[in-house]
Design a protein around this motif. Structure first.
Motif, short mmCIF file in Angstrom:
data_model
loop_
_atom_site.label_atom_id
_atom_site.label_comp_id
_atom_site.label_asym_id
_atom_site.label_seq_id
_atom_site.Cartn_x
_atom_site.Cartn_y
_atom_site.Cartn_z
N GLY A 137 26.18 36.33 39.45
CA GLY A 137 26.78 35.77 40.65
C GLY A 137 26.33 36.49 41.89
O GLY A 137 25.29 37.18 41.90
N VAL A 138 27.10 36.38 42.94
CA VAL A 138 26.76 37.01 44.22
C VAL A 138 26.80 38.53 44.08
O VAL A 138 27.82 39.10 43.68
CB VAL A 138 27.75 36.56 45.31
N ASP A 139 25.69 39.18 44.36
CA ASP A 139 25.58 40.65 44.31
C ASP A 139 25.78 41.24 42.92
O ASP A 139 26.03 42.44 42.80
CB ASP A 139 26.56 41.31 45.27
N ILE A 140 25.71 40.43 41.88
CA ILE A 140 25.87 40.99 40.54
C ILE A 140 24.95 40.26 39.57
O ILE A 140 24.86 39.03 39.57
CB ILE A 140 27.34 40.93 40.07
N ASN A 141 24.23 41.03 38.78
CA ASN A 141 23.33 40.50 37.75
C ASN A 141 23.26 41.53 36.64
O ASN A 141 22.39 42.39 36.63
CB ASN A 141 21.95 40.22 38.33
N HIS A 142 24.22 41.45 35.75
CA HIS A 142 24.35 42.49 34.73
C HIS A 142 24.31 41.90 33.33
O HIS A 142 24.89 40.84 33.07
CB HIS A 142 25.66 43.25 34.91
N HIS A 143 23.66 42.65 32.45
CA HIS A 143 23.66 42.31 31.03
C HIS A 143 23.56 43.61 30.25
O HIS A 143 22.62 44.39 30.43
CB HIS A 143 22.48 41.41 30.68
N GLY A 144 24.55 43.88 29.41
CA GLY A 144 24.49 45.10 28.61
C GLY A 144 25.78 45.89 28.64
O GLY A 144 26.86 45.36 28.92
N ALA A 145 25.65 47.17 28.37
CA ALA A 145 26.81 48.05 28.23
C ALA A 145 26.95 48.97 29.45
O ALA A 145 26.04 49.09 30.27
CB ALA A 145 26.69 48.88 26.96
N PHE A 146 28.11 49.61 29.53
CA PHE A 146 28.37 50.57 30.59
C PHE A 146 28.71 51.92 29.96
O PHE A 146 29.32 51.99 28.90
CB PHE A 146 29.55 50.12 31.46
N ASP A 147 28.33 52.99 30.67
CA ASP A 147 28.67 54.33 30.21
C ASP A 147 30.08 54.73 30.62
O ASP A 147 30.77 55.45 29.91
CB ASP A 147 27.67 55.34 30.78
N VAL A 148 30.48 54.26 31.81
CA VAL A 148 31.78 54.63 32.38
C VAL A 148 32.40 53.39 33.02
O VAL A 148 31.68 52.58 33.63
CB VAL A 148 31.64 55.74 33.44
N VAL A 149 33.72 53.24 32.88
CA VAL A 149 34.46 52.18 33.57
C VAL A 149 35.52 52.85 34.45
O VAL A 149 36.39 53.56 33.95
CB VAL A 149 35.14 51.21 32.59
N TRP A 150 35.39 52.63 35.76
CA TRP A 150 36.44 53.07 36.69
C TRP A 150 37.30 51.86 36.97
O TRP A 150 36.93 50.97 37.72
CB TRP A 150 35.81 53.61 37.97
N LEU A 151 38.46 51.80 36.34
CA LEU A 151 39.34 50.64 36.41
C LEU A 151 40.09 50.68 37.74
O LEU A 151 41.30 50.90 37.79
CB LEU A 151 40.30 50.64 35.22
N ARG A 152 39.36 50.43 38.79
CA ARG A 152 39.83 50.67 40.16
C ARG A 152 40.90 49.67 40.61
O ARG A 152 42.07 50.00 40.75
CB ARG A 152 38.61 50.66 41.08
N ARG A 153 40.51 48.45 40.89
CA ARG A 153 41.44 47.42 41.35
C ARG A 153 41.05 46.09 40.71
O ARG A 153 40.58 45.18 41.39
CB ARG A 153 41.37 47.29 42.88
N PRO A 154 41.20 45.96 39.39
CA PRO A 154 40.75 44.73 38.73
C PRO A 154 41.45 43.50 39.27
O PRO A 154 42.67 43.50 39.47
CB PRO A 154 41.09 44.97 37.25
N ALA A 155 40.67 42.46 39.56
CA ALA A 155 41.21 41.22 40.10
C ALA A 155 41.15 40.13 39.05
O ALA A 155 40.50 40.27 38.01
CB ALA A 155 40.42 40.81 41.35
N SER A 156 41.81 39.04 39.34
CA SER A 156 41.82 37.87 38.46
C SER A 156 40.98 36.76 39.08
O SER A 156 40.78 36.72 40.29
CB SER A 156 43.25 37.37 38.24
N PRO A 157 40.48 35.84 38.27
CA PRO A 157 39.74 34.70 38.80
C PRO A 157 40.60 33.90 39.80
O PRO A 157 41.82 33.80 39.64
CB PRO A 157 39.42 33.87 37.56
N VAL A 158 39.94 33.36 40.81
CA VAL A 158 40.61 32.51 41.80
C VAL A 158 40.12 31.09 41.60
O VAL A 158 38.96 30.75 41.86
CB VAL A 158 40.31 32.98 43.24
N LEU A 159 41.00 30.25 41.11
CA LEU A 159 40.65 28.87 40.79
C LEU A 159 40.78 27.97 42.02
O LEU A 159 41.61 28.24 42.91
CB LEU A 159 41.55 28.34 39.67
N PRO A 160 39.99 26.90 42.09
CA PRO A 160 40.07 25.99 43.24
C PRO A 160 41.46 25.38 43.38
O PRO A 160 42.09 25.00 42.39
CB PRO A 160 39.03 24.91 42.91
N SER A 161 41.94 25.31 44.60
CA SER A 161 43.26 24.74 44.85
C SER A 161 43.32 23.24 44.60
O SER A 161 44.40 22.66 44.49
CB SER A 161 43.68 25.01 46.30
N THR A 162 42.14 22.63 44.49
CA THR A 162 42.08 21.18 44.28
C THR A 162 42.24 20.77 42.83
O THR A 162 42.28 19.57 42.52
CB THR A 162 40.74 20.64 44.81
#
Length: 375
Positions: free
Chosen positions: A58-83
């Motif tokens: 998506g915008v500013d993100i292109n990731h595939h694979g694993a992570f060494d560290v996860v900083w669970l900072r401020r996890p958000a939820s998907p925002v669905l269309p109001s329509t």
């Protein structure tokens, strides 16, 4: 080393940490899950005997694979269309909740987490915090958690002539329109200020005696390292009850935490399984240290802004880079190491990015009732 930072697009501190890590040659992936599903796709694939693979596009993100560290900072939820049709919306919310639970469970099996998700969930509970703090020997004020009008009124009368303070369980705001908002802070209450019993019983609150303060402490634990900030809340009008109202006006400097209190804090962190946490204390005129709360993902870089002699950004980046609570770190000399001031301006400049879907603010209700609420 690759770090995943689930957060929100306007999170200045997360952006500063990501930029600081880049100067050290490490990659930080800022994941704005609020971009799902309109600006971002998520895939979790399983093949053969290998670990599940997470793919984010998506915008500013292109990731595939694993992570060494996860900083669970401020996890958000998907925002669905109001329509969306209401029934489809409910279905989609359930589906996204299910798949994200699976993502978190899959990611949690590898890498170093700040904080582990199960630990973060437990530590967010105010009742659990108070119970655990008492068990490890921290001084906890008499507390009532209740929606019972009679219990609340009796608690207030029993405190007299000492005043009573009210605290919400979570930070909340009211939308006043035209970009204005009302924030709910800790406040002094008496019987005359209480609403009717019918209204008072609609939501629970936290009630405690108002304690005399000499000053307050904000104590930040990063693994085995601790930073103590002394907050002169009693010297500023309007900050006496809740210093957050006048954060920028309150004198902040390096403070001291007694060894016994520090040991109890570490025991509390072990109880919850935390590797990072921010503690708030009242220090009374008699030098008693009274526990207020622990925030498992509290803000901390603002302390470095107000007290530059506290190199929190440098220490936190080392915690991420080394990926262990007993990370090796020595405070850098003045004007050396990673400093928040060197990354703050860029982080602020990029905080508002209209390409991303902003996480909805947590407004409770419009200030004026609408529709059926008016009845």
């Amino acid at each position: 080393m690759k770090v995943l930072i689930p957060t929100q697009s306007h999170d200045v501190h997360a952006k500063a940490v990501a930029s600081a890590l880049a100067t050290k040659g490490h990659e930080a992936v800022l994941w704005y899950a609020s971009d799902l599903p309109t600006q971002q796709t998520l895939s979790l694939s399983y093949k053969g005997s290998s670990e599940a693979q997470l793919e984010l596009q998506g915008v500013d993100i292109n990731h595939h694979g694993a992570f060494d560290v996860v900083w669970l900072r401020r996890p958000a939820s998907p925002v669905l269309p109001s329509t969306m049709h209401p029934g489809d919306h409910t279905f989609a919310v359930q589906e996204w909740r299910s798949v994200l639970e699976g993502v978190w469970d899959t990611l949690s099996r590898t890498g170093f987490w700040i904080n582990p998700r199960s630990a973060a969930r437990r530590a967010e509970s105010k009742p659990a915090q108070l119970a655990a703090a008492r068990r490890v020997g921290l001084d906890v004020p008499p507390t009532l958690l209740s929606n019972d009008p009679q219990r609340i009124r009796s608690f207030i009368r029993a405190n007299e002539p000492t005043q009573t303070i009210y605290k919400p369980f979570a930070t909340s705001q009211w939308d006043l329109g035209d970009g204005a908002a009302a924030y709910l802070f800790t406040a002094v209450v008496d019987e005359d200020a209480l609403p009717s019993d019918e209204i008072l019983r609609l939501t629970p609150g936290i009630f405690q005696p108002r304690l005399a303060k000499d000053h307050e402490l904000r104590v930040t634990f990063m693994g085995d390292h601790v930073f103590v900030a002394k907050i002169g809340s009693q010297a500023v009008d309007g900050a006496e009850v809740d210093w957050r109202i006048k954060t920028r006006s309150v004198a902040t400097e390096v403070g001291v935490l007694p060894a016994g209190v520090e040991a109890a804090c570490r025991a509390l962190m072990r109880t919850f399984g935390l590797v990072f946490a921010c503690f708030d204390f009242i220090v009374t005129p008699e030098n008693n240290h009274v526990f207020l709360e622990v925030n498992q993902m509290g803000q901390f870089l603002w302390l470095e802004e107000l007290a530059p002699e506290m190199p929190l950004l440098d220490a936190f980046c080392e915690l991420l880079i080394q990926g262990r609570p007993d990370f090796q770190w020595r405070a850098p000399r003045p004007n050396e190491g990673l400093r928040f001031k060197d990354f703050c301006d860029e982080a602020v400049h990029t905080a508002i990015d209209e390409r991303h879907v902003d996480r909805p603010h947590v407004f409770l209700l419009p200030d004026e009732p609408r529709g059926d609420a008016a009845a």
